[in-house]
Enzyme design. Structure first.
Site, PDB file in Angstrom:
ATOM      1  N   CYS A 272       0.812  -1.226   0.000  1.00 55.76           N
ATOM      2  CA  CYS A 272       0.000   0.000   0.000  1.00 55.76           C
ATOM      3  C   CYS A 272       0.842   1.271   0.000  1.00 55.76           C
ATOM      4  O   CYS A 272       0.317   2.361  -0.231  1.00 55.76           O
ATOM      5  CB  CYS A 272      -0.961  -0.004   1.181  1.00 55.76           C
ATOM      6  SG  CYS A 272      -2.211  -1.277   0.983  1.00 55.76           S
TER       7      CYS A 272
ATOM      8  N   HIS B  86      -9.226   3.825  -1.573  1.00 47.20           N
ATOM      9  CA  HIS B  86      -7.849   3.343  -1.475  1.00 47.20           C
ATOM     10  C   HIS B  86      -7.500   2.405  -2.633  1.00 47.20           C
ATOM     11  O   HIS B  86      -7.463   1.193  -2.469  1.00 47.20           O
ATOM     12  CB  HIS B  86      -7.683   2.642  -0.118  1.00 47.20           C
ATOM     13  CG  HIS B  86      -6.343   2.023   0.107  1.00 47.20           C
ATOM     14  ND1 HIS B  86      -5.163   2.580  -0.341  1.00 47.20           N
ATOM     15  CD2 HIS B  86      -5.991   0.873   0.743  1.00 47.20           C
ATOM     16  CE1 HIS B  86      -4.156   1.797   0.012  1.00 47.20           C
ATOM     17  NE2 HIS B  86      -4.629   0.754   0.653  1.00 47.20           N
TER      18      HIS B  86
ATOM     19  N   CYS C  53       0.633   2.337   6.390  1.00 49.12           N
ATOM     20  CA  CYS C  53       0.875   0.947   6.788  1.00 49.12           C
ATOM     21  C   CYS C  53       0.704   0.087   5.539  1.00 49.12           C
ATOM     22  O   CYS C  53      -0.040   0.454   4.635  1.00 49.12           O
ATOM     23  CB  CYS C  53      -0.118   0.520   7.854  1.00 49.12           C
ATOM     24  SG  CYS C  53      -1.842   0.718   7.342  1.00 49.12           S
TER      25      CYS C  53
HETATM   26  C1  LIG Z   1     -15.060  -3.979   4.283  1.00 45.83           C
HETATM   27  C2  LIG Z   1     -15.485  -4.572   2.942  1.00 45.83           C
HETATM   28  C3  LIG Z   1     -15.489  -6.091   3.004  1.00 45.83           C
HETATM   29  C4  LIG Z   1     -16.897  -4.037   2.658  1.00 45.83           C
HETATM   30  O1  LIG Z   1     -17.257  -4.428   1.375  1.00 45.83           O
HETATM   31  P1  LIG Z   1     -18.786  -4.311   0.882  1.00 45.83           P
HETATM   32  O2  LIG Z   1     -19.641  -5.210   1.698  1.00 45.83           O
HETATM   33  O3  LIG Z   1     -18.745  -4.467  -0.594  1.00 45.83           O
HETATM   34  O4  LIG Z   1     -19.099  -2.810   1.269  1.00 45.83           O
HETATM   35  P2  LIG Z   1     -20.315  -1.914   0.859  1.00 45.83           P
HETATM   36  O5  LIG Z   1     -19.797  -0.624   0.450  1.00 45.83           O
HETATM   37  O6  LIG Z   1     -21.239  -2.640  -0.055  1.00 45.83           O
HETATM   38  O7  LIG Z   1     -21.008  -1.669   2.242  1.00 45.83           O
HETATM   39  C5  LIG Z   1     -21.809  -2.659   2.907  1.00 45.83           C
HETATM   40  C6  LIG Z   1     -23.026  -1.955   3.469  1.00 45.83           C
HETATM   41  O8  LIG Z   1     -22.602  -0.972   4.395  1.00 45.83           O
HETATM   42  C7  LIG Z   1     -23.168   0.278   4.076  1.00 45.83           C
HETATM   43  N1  LIG Z   1     -22.211   1.337   4.408  1.00 45.83           N
HETATM   44  C8  LIG Z   1     -20.889   1.366   4.121  1.00 45.83           C
HETATM   45  N2  LIG Z   1     -20.354   2.487   4.578  1.00 45.83           N
HETATM   46  C9  LIG Z   1     -21.329   3.205   5.171  1.00 45.83           C
HETATM   47  C10 LIG Z   1     -21.382   4.441   5.816  1.00 45.83           C
HETATM   48  N3  LIG Z   1     -20.305   5.198   5.949  1.00 45.83           N
HETATM   49  N4  LIG Z   1     -22.562   4.851   6.298  1.00 45.83           N
HETATM   50  C11 LIG Z   1     -23.666   4.116   6.156  1.00 45.83           C
HETATM   51  N5  LIG Z   1     -23.672   2.912   5.555  1.00 45.83           N
HETATM   52  C12 LIG Z   1     -22.517   2.469   5.062  1.00 45.83           C
HETATM   53  C13 LIG Z   1     -23.409   0.191   2.592  1.00 45.83           C
HETATM   54  O9  LIG Z   1     -24.402   1.099   2.195  1.00 45.83           O
HETATM   55  C14 LIG Z   1     -23.821  -1.216   2.412  1.00 45.83           C
HETATM   56  O10 LIG Z   1     -25.193  -1.322   2.749  1.00 45.83           O
HETATM   57  P3  LIG Z   1     -26.169  -2.261   1.878  1.00 45.83           P
HETATM   58  O11 LIG Z   1     -25.635  -3.635   2.051  1.00 45.83           O
HETATM   59  O12 LIG Z   1     -27.478  -2.008   2.532  1.00 45.83           O
HETATM   60  O13 LIG Z   1     -26.054  -1.754   0.491  1.00 45.83           O
HETATM   61  C15 LIG Z   1     -14.514  -4.115   1.800  1.00 45.83           C
HETATM   62  O14 LIG Z   1     -14.630  -2.731   1.583  1.00 45.83           O
HETATM   63  C16 LIG Z   1     -13.085  -4.448   2.145  1.00 45.83           C
HETATM   64  O15 LIG Z   1     -12.655  -5.576   1.970  1.00 45.83           O
HETATM   65  N6  LIG Z   1     -12.351  -3.446   2.646  1.00 45.83           N
HETATM   66  C17 LIG Z   1     -11.014  -3.645   3.140  1.00 45.83           C
HETATM   67  C18 LIG Z   1     -10.041  -3.553   2.039  1.00 45.83           C
HETATM   68  C19 LIG Z   1      -8.674  -3.880   2.515  1.00 45.83           C
HETATM   69  O16 LIG Z   1      -8.417  -4.847   3.200  1.00 45.83           O
HETATM   70  N7  LIG Z   1      -7.763  -3.040   2.135  1.00 45.83           N
HETATM   71  C20 LIG Z   1      -6.410  -3.178   2.477  1.00 45.83           C
HETATM   72  C21 LIG Z   1      -6.143  -2.214   3.521  1.00 45.83           C
HETATM   73  S1  LIG Z   1      -4.505  -1.667   3.421  1.00 45.83           S
END
Ligand SMILES: CC(C)(COP(=O)(O)OP(=O)(O)OC[C@H]1O[C@@H](n2cnc3c(N)ncnc32)[C@H](O)[C@@H]1OP(=O)(O)O)[C@@H](O)C(=O)NCCC(=O)NCCS
Length: 448
Positions: free
Chosen positions: A108, A402, A432
């Protein structure tokens, strides 16, 4: 932890007479919007995004194409079809075909790696002007054949008869035939990034409420920054293929309407029963590109170019992935500050990559902990508390997104432009990264 080797004190690069270390000018920075994967940029590859971005960055810089000496670029999840993204970006852009380019990676922190490599090349006198950046298309993540299927395909291609060819596939189960996509998993621990961050939340006592409050605040800051036009000069618009009837001009993960109650109602994702990490307090999966132009101070003066600011010092560090995977910044930041000859208190802006709210809060906790300083860093005093008013003032990776390879370059530009707005002198940037890596860069504002 008795087995834990204390981090060595390296000789600092800051001259002992108190004069600042040699530095490199950042003269421009730009990014595409960061958009949710499998959305607006689903028909663009990372090379496409990189080339679009580099063309626009170069055009806006007003520099002649002959001014550039090299391009350094990275992508964290590379496409198997174009493994050397840096050179492909050059060949796909308007830059001269004779411009050398190389690909770099530090998970990253990849485009920070590109920028510090460029700075090193400039300080060595090997180059005057270098483009450094990165791109990511998680919409275009490679899909693999399983090892067993790959072996069967090789055997089948060598077969001399049809029955022999068919036999090559004998013994394959349905599971072996299913495509395999790259996982965000640490090979040494088998834990995903999210699971590792969840472990950090538990070990450091970071509550669900603290994570959600942090995410809410970051969303609010990002929404305000967009609304007040702060990003207008650092984000380019992209016409969306294949029909080009739509233009993507803003990050589409920023949620102005987020409330604490909405965040608190989301289900945990990495430990569905007891976890505290949710889609709302994690960075999302995105596509996008970002880059900066670095130049020697002398060349910038010669050309009369006014820098956005300067890259003053940097450091990389690592921790055991089985310990606290995303705690790298707490190891790298003290080294970078020491090399800069500055302290945390001198920093007018602190840009900390937000992989997860739990990771940011864990790193801030370590910055302020005497125990961490003594036991992990072998230093008598902690780095200190970060003033919340200086931390990610325009939001971080949770709301902005990201695209792994692009985040570092986004942060350099964002930090320097904020330093200029605040008439601040110095900024600290940390990231990180997978493998337990941490990156830290100390930046000087244009007036420092
Ligand atoms: C966390 C993760 C699994 C979520 O993926 P996802 O399920 O596709 O996420 P979504 O954006 O569809 O959000 C899921 C739900 O939360 C809701 N939501 C997300 N953020 C929100 C917020 N800020 N406020 C309100 N609701 C929110 C969405 O609307 C969605 O609702 P729905 O299911 O009713 O549509 C994914 O983003 C991920 O793997 N992130 C980590 C990435 C990572 O590891 N990166 C490396 C880091 S260095």
């Amino acid at each position: 932890m008795s087995h834990y080797r204390k981090h060595k004190h390296h000789h600092t690069r800051a001259p002992s007479d108190g004069s600042p270390p040699p530095r490199v000018a950042v003269i421009a920075g730009l990014r595409t919007p960061f958009v949710r994967s499998n959305g607006d940029f689903k028909d663009l590859s990372a090379v496409d995004l990189g080339a679009l971005l580099v063309n626009e960055l170069v055009a806006r810089s007003g520099l002649p194409l002959s001014e550039f000496d090299a391009l350094i670029f990275g992508q964290v999840v590379p496409s198997q079809l174009s493994s050397l993204i840096a050179r492909e970006v050059v060949l796909r852009s308007e830059l001269p075909r004779t411009l050398p380019a190389h690909t770099t990676s530090r998970a990253c922190a990849t485009s920070v790696q590109a920028a510090t490599e460029a700075a090193d090349q400039i300080l060595l006198g090997h180059a005057d002007t270098v483009i450094a950046g990165g791109a990511e298309s998680l919409s275009d993540a490679p899909i693999f054949a399983s090892r067993k299927l790959a072996q069967a395909l090789v055997n089948a291609s060598r077969a001399r008869s049809l029955p022999e060819r068919i036999r090559a596939f004998a013994g394959l189960s349905l599971k072996d035939v299913a495509p395999v996509s790259p996982a965000l998993t640490e090979p040494t621990t088998g834990l995903t990034m999210g699971e590792s961050a969840q472990k950090m939340a538990w070990e450091n006592g970071i509550s669900r409420e603290a994570q959600d409050r942090y995410a809410l605040e970051s969303q609010r800051k990002a929404a305000d920054a967009w609304a007040s036009g702060k990003f207008a000069e650092e984000v380019m618009a992209v016409d969306v293929p294949p029909r080009y009837l739509k233009t993507s001009a803003v990050d589409n993960n920023v949620r102005r309407d987020t409330t604490y109650d909405a965040l608190a109602a989301l289900k945990p994702v990495f430990d569905r029963r007891y976890g505290t990490i949710t889609a709302g307090n994690s960075s999302p999966l995105n596509d996008g590109a970002a880059a900066v132009i670095l130049m020697s101070e002398g060349r910038a003066q010669e050309l009369g170019v006014k820098p956005l600011g300067f890259l003053r010092a940097y450091a990389y560090a690592a921790t055991d992935p089985g310990d606290q995977l995303l705690q790298g910044p707490a190891y790298a930041a003290p080294m970078a500050l020491e090399r800069a000859g500055l302290t945390l208190g001198d920093m007018d802006v602190v840009e900390m990559h937000e992989a997860f709210a739990a990771q940011v809060l864990s790193n801030l906790q370590a910055f302020a902990s005497k125990k961490f300083a003594e036991e992990r860093l072998g230093r008598p005093d902690p780095l200190g508390e970060v003033d919340p008013a200086r931390l990610n003032p325009n939001g971080g990776s949770i709301p902005l997104g990201h695209p792994f390879g692009a985040t570092g370059a986004r942060m350099i530009t964002q930090a320097l432009r904020e330093l200029a707005r605040r008439k601040g002198r110095h900024g600290l940037l940390t990231i990180c990264a997978a493998g337990g890596l941490g990156a830290a860069v100390v930046l000087d504002g244009p007036e420092a």
